[in-house]
Design an enzyme around this catalytic site. Structure first.
Site, PDB file in Angstrom:
ATOM      1  N   ALA A 124     -17.884  -5.787 -13.431  1.00 22.15           N
ATOM      2  CA  ALA A 124     -19.105  -5.590 -12.649  1.00 22.15           C
ATOM      3  C   ALA A 124     -18.891  -6.093 -11.223  1.00 22.15           C
ATOM      4  O   ALA A 124     -19.806  -6.565 -10.566  1.00 22.15           O
ATOM      5  CB  ALA A 124     -20.279  -6.302 -13.315  1.00 22.15           C
ATOM      6  N   ALA A 143     -15.029  -2.963  -7.783  1.00 24.94           N
ATOM      7  CA  ALA A 143     -14.332  -1.784  -8.312  1.00 24.94           C
ATOM      8  C   ALA A 143     -15.255  -0.980  -9.231  1.00 24.94           C
ATOM      9  O   ALA A 143     -15.320   0.250  -9.149  1.00 24.94           O
ATOM     10  CB  ALA A 143     -13.070  -2.217  -9.057  1.00 24.94           C
ATOM     11  N   ASN A 166     -14.498   2.881   1.694  1.00 25.36           N
ATOM     12  CA  ASN A 166     -13.030   2.858   1.692  1.00 25.36           C
ATOM     13  C   ASN A 166     -12.435   3.857   2.690  1.00 25.36           C
ATOM     14  O   ASN A 166     -11.219   3.930   2.825  1.00 25.36           O
ATOM     15  CB  ASN A 166     -12.473   3.116   0.277  1.00 25.36           C
ATOM     16  CG  ASN A 166     -12.557   4.571  -0.117  1.00 25.36           C
ATOM     17  OD1 ASN A 166     -13.347   5.332   0.439  1.00 25.36           O
ATOM     18  ND2 ASN A 166     -11.741   4.978  -1.070  1.00 25.36           N
ATOM     19  N   ASN A 198     -19.278  -7.010 -18.960  1.00 23.98           N
ATOM     20  CA  ASN A 198     -18.619  -7.899 -18.013  1.00 23.98           C
ATOM     21  C   ASN A 198     -18.640  -9.314 -18.557  1.00 23.98           C
ATOM     22  O   ASN A 198     -19.549  -9.687 -19.295  1.00 23.98           O
ATOM     23  CB  ASN A 198     -19.349  -7.856 -16.659  1.00 23.98           C
ATOM     24  CG  ASN A 198     -18.561  -8.564 -15.580  1.00 23.98           C
ATOM     25  OD1 ASN A 198     -17.359  -8.339 -15.446  1.00 23.98           O
ATOM     26  ND2 ASN A 198     -19.220  -9.423 -14.812  1.00 23.98           N
ATOM     27  N   LYS A 244     -13.915  -3.823   1.774  1.00 25.58           N
ATOM     28  CA  LYS A 244     -14.764  -2.636   1.584  1.00 25.58           C
ATOM     29  C   LYS A 244     -16.245  -2.910   1.868  1.00 25.58           C
ATOM     30  O   LYS A 244     -16.953  -2.039   2.348  1.00 25.58           O
ATOM     31  CB  LYS A 244     -14.581  -2.077   0.164  1.00 25.58           C
ATOM     32  CG  LYS A 244     -13.185  -1.479  -0.053  1.00 25.58           C
ATOM     33  CD  LYS A 244     -13.054  -0.866  -1.426  1.00 25.58           C
ATOM     34  CE  LYS A 244     -11.621  -0.420  -1.683  1.00 25.58           C
ATOM     35  NZ  LYS A 244     -11.469   0.266  -2.958  1.00 25.58           N
ATOM     36  N   TYR A 296      -2.477   0.216 -10.992  1.00 26.64           N
ATOM     37  CA  TYR A 296      -1.301   1.056 -11.241  1.00 26.64           C
ATOM     38  C   TYR A 296      -0.048   0.242 -10.952  1.00 26.64           C
ATOM     39  O   TYR A 296      -0.099  -0.832 -10.360  1.00 26.64           O
ATOM     40  CB  TYR A 296      -1.334   2.319 -10.356  1.00 26.64           C
ATOM     41  CG  TYR A 296      -1.387   2.001  -8.892  1.00 26.64           C
ATOM     42  CD1 TYR A 296      -2.607   1.852  -8.245  1.00 26.64           C
ATOM     43  CD2 TYR A 296      -0.212   1.799  -8.152  1.00 26.64           C
ATOM     44  CE1 TYR A 296      -2.668   1.517  -6.911  1.00 26.64           C
ATOM     45  CE2 TYR A 296      -0.264   1.469  -6.813  1.00 26.64           C
ATOM     46  CZ  TYR A 296      -1.494   1.331  -6.199  1.00 26.64           C
ATOM     47  OH  TYR A 296      -1.545   0.981  -4.876  1.00 26.64           O
ATOM     48  N   THR A 349     -19.283 -12.022 -17.008  1.00 26.71           N
ATOM     49  CA  THR A 349     -20.558 -12.619 -16.571  1.00 26.71           C
ATOM     50  C   THR A 349     -21.629 -11.550 -16.738  1.00 26.71           C
ATOM     51  O   THR A 349     -21.773 -10.654 -15.907  1.00 26.71           O
ATOM     52  CB  THR A 349     -20.453 -13.061 -15.088  1.00 26.71           C
ATOM     53  OG1 THR A 349     -19.239 -13.786 -14.925  1.00 26.71           O
ATOM     54  CG2 THR A 349     -21.637 -13.895 -14.659  1.00 26.71           C
ATOM     55  N   SER A 376       0.814  -1.222   0.000  1.00 31.72           N
ATOM     56  CA  SER A 376       0.000   0.000   0.000  1.00 31.72           C
ATOM     57  C   SER A 376       0.850   1.276   0.000  1.00 31.72           C
ATOM     58  O   SER A 376       1.796   1.420   0.777  1.00 31.72           O
ATOM     59  CB  SER A 376      -0.901   0.014   1.234  1.00 31.72           C
ATOM     60  OG  SER A 376      -1.615   1.235   1.270  1.00 31.72           O
TER      61      SER A 376
HETATM   62  P1  ATR Z   1     -13.047  -6.097  -7.601  1.00 27.68           P
HETATM   63  O1  ATR Z   1     -13.503  -5.752  -6.208  1.00 27.68           O
HETATM   64  O2  ATR Z   1     -11.595  -5.851  -7.873  1.00 27.68           O
HETATM   65  O3  ATR Z   1     -13.947  -5.542  -8.646  1.00 27.68           O
HETATM   66  P2  ATR Z   1     -14.382  -8.620  -7.910  1.00 27.68           P
HETATM   67  O4  ATR Z   1     -15.587  -8.110  -7.207  1.00 27.68           O
HETATM   68  O5  ATR Z   1     -13.903 -10.016  -7.648  1.00 27.68           O
HETATM   69  O6  ATR Z   1     -13.124  -7.706  -7.647  1.00 27.68           O
HETATM   70  O7  ATR Z   1     -14.644  -8.460  -9.484  1.00 27.68           O
HETATM   71  C1  ATR Z   1     -13.689  -8.811 -10.428  1.00 27.68           C
HETATM   72  C2  ATR Z   1     -14.168  -8.337 -11.804  1.00 27.68           C
HETATM   73  O8  ATR Z   1     -13.176  -8.637 -12.776  1.00 27.68           O
HETATM   74  C3  ATR Z   1     -15.438  -9.022 -12.266  1.00 27.68           C
HETATM   75  O9  ATR Z   1     -16.157  -8.132 -13.075  1.00 27.68           O
HETATM   76  C4  ATR Z   1     -14.874 -10.184 -13.080  1.00 27.68           C
HETATM   77  O10 ATR Z   1     -15.719 -10.726 -14.056  1.00 27.68           O
HETATM   78  P3  ATR Z   1     -16.797 -11.855 -13.632  1.00 27.68           P
HETATM   79  O11 ATR Z   1     -17.927 -11.119 -12.975  1.00 27.68           O
HETATM   80  O12 ATR Z   1     -17.176 -12.492 -14.919  1.00 27.68           O
HETATM   81  O13 ATR Z   1     -16.086 -12.797 -12.706  1.00 27.68           O
HETATM   82  C5  ATR Z   1     -13.737  -9.494 -13.779  1.00 27.68           C
HETATM   83  N1  ATR Z   1     -12.730 -10.444 -14.266  1.00 27.68           N
HETATM   84  C6  ATR Z   1     -11.834 -11.142 -13.538  1.00 27.68           C
HETATM   85  N2  ATR Z   1     -11.039 -11.896 -14.341  1.00 27.68           N
HETATM   86  C7  ATR Z   1     -11.469 -11.677 -15.633  1.00 27.68           C
HETATM   87  C8  ATR Z   1     -11.055 -12.144 -16.915  1.00 27.68           C
HETATM   88  N3  ATR Z   1     -10.032 -13.008 -17.060  1.00 27.68           N
HETATM   89  N4  ATR Z   1     -11.713 -11.668 -18.003  1.00 27.68           N
HETATM   90  C9  ATR Z   1     -12.745 -10.806 -17.878  1.00 27.68           C
HETATM   91  N5  ATR Z   1     -13.171 -10.311 -16.676  1.00 27.68           N
HETATM   92  C10 ATR Z   1     -12.550 -10.736 -15.570  1.00 27.68           C
END
Ligand code: ATR
Length: 277
Positions: free
Chosen positions: A131, A134, A90, A154, A69, A225, A156, A18
């Site tokens: 989705a 973040a 946050n 997204n 969070k 970043y 999914t 961090s």
């Molecule tokens: P964060 O809090 O960082 O957003 P999260 O709630 O686990 O973490 O969400 C991760 C996001 O990255 C989701 O939108 C996820 O897509 P899914 O909803 O389909 O799981 C997306 N993500 C992670 N790996 C991915 C990949 N290889 N390709 C496309 N989207 C991905």
């Protein structure tokens, strides 16, 4: 002797990476506040206890990072409007018996885009990829700026629909066209701004996105970043401008600093010096 210094912390797991202690100490130095700011590693199932221990030690406030969070949102007794909408926190303020939860991520992103990168978001076409937490943490702040269109995509698709349903009423009140598209079927159209809010850059996994969404006049913004990501590489190969999320990190911290100390620290030189590192 009484300790008049105010104490703050950032809590996460992991937390060693961090930059928040460095950022807040720099802000405090610049604005003349004498504070302590530490990084605290909370065991994954001990977030609530960790916060209560810190409150007992007279902490004035805390930043909260992954993966806590949502738990911080649940722990807070009062919420700012942005925290309520994102259902994620946050930044915590500890005041008397109250735990006040804020979310400065959206404000941080918008300030980086508008003030540091000179993008006026009003009437722009934005593609938000992801989705998860973040994306959910920043979407309302983007809508508030009244882009003409905010498209969510997204892997999914059902999760994009959940956010769309939640945000639709806000989008309508800001007169923003809120769409959902499937990631593999990104249409042959370009966006002024493409934001990667997936965890692919953190996980070093590939993001299968149609490169036609990138255009020479687009800005591709990766919310992570400190590393060169495949998303940024792809955007650059299509001639788009790019930015990582370092400015967002500093701006969300500046907003947290403002909540705690009621003074806005300068951010530009800090962003530059962190980037130089
Ligand atoms: P964060 O809090 O960082 O957003 P999260 O709630 O686990 O973490 O969400 C991760 C996001 O990255 C989701 O939108 C996820 O897509 P899914 O909803 O389909 O799981 C997306 N993500 C992670 N790996 C991915 C990949 N290889 N390709 C496309 N989207 C991905």
């Amino acid at each position: 002797m009484t300790d008049l210094k105010k104490h703050f912390a950032v809590i996460g797991n992991p937390i060693h990476h961090s930059l928040s202690p460095q950022i807040h100490r720099t802000f405090a130095k610049e604005t003349g506040f004498d504070i302590e700011y530490e990084a605290v590693l909370s065991p994954l199932d001990e977030f609530k206890n960790t916060i209560h221990k810190l409150i007992a030690q007279k902490l004035s406030g805390a930043n909260v990072t992954l993966p806590f969070k949502k738990e911080a949102y649940e722990l807070a007794t009062t919420h700012s409007s942005h925290a309520k909408i994102a259902e994620a926190v946050n930044t915590l303020e500890f005041k008397d018996d109250q735990i006040i939860g804020h979310n400065t991520d959206g404000v941080g992103l918008v300030r980086d885009l508008e003030q540091n990168l000179n993008i006026n978001l009003k009437s722009k076409k934005i593609l938000l990829i992801g989705a998860g937490g973040a994306a959910e943490g920043v979407i309302y702040s983007l809508l508030e700026k009244e882009p003409s269109e905010l498209t969510l995509t997204n892997r999914t698709i059902e999760k994009s629909h959940v956010i769309q349903n939640k945000m639709d009423v806000h989008a309508k009140s800001f007169d923003v066209n809120l769409n959902v598209i499937e990631i593999a079927k990104c249409p042959n159209q370009y966006f002024d701004l493409i934001i990667n809010a997936t965890s692919t850059s953190l996980n070093n996994s590939d993001l299968a996105i149609n490169h036609k969404v990138f255009h020479k006049s687009s800005l591709a913004y990766d919310m992570t970043y400190g590393k060169e990501t495949s998303f940024i590489r792809e955007a650059q190969s299509q001639g788009s401008k790019t930015s990582d999320g370092l400015g967002m990190l500093v701006e969300q911290a500046a907003e947290a600093f403002f909540i705690w100390h009621h003074i806005k620290p300068k951010t530009k030189s800090l962003i530059e010096s962190l980037r130089a590192l």
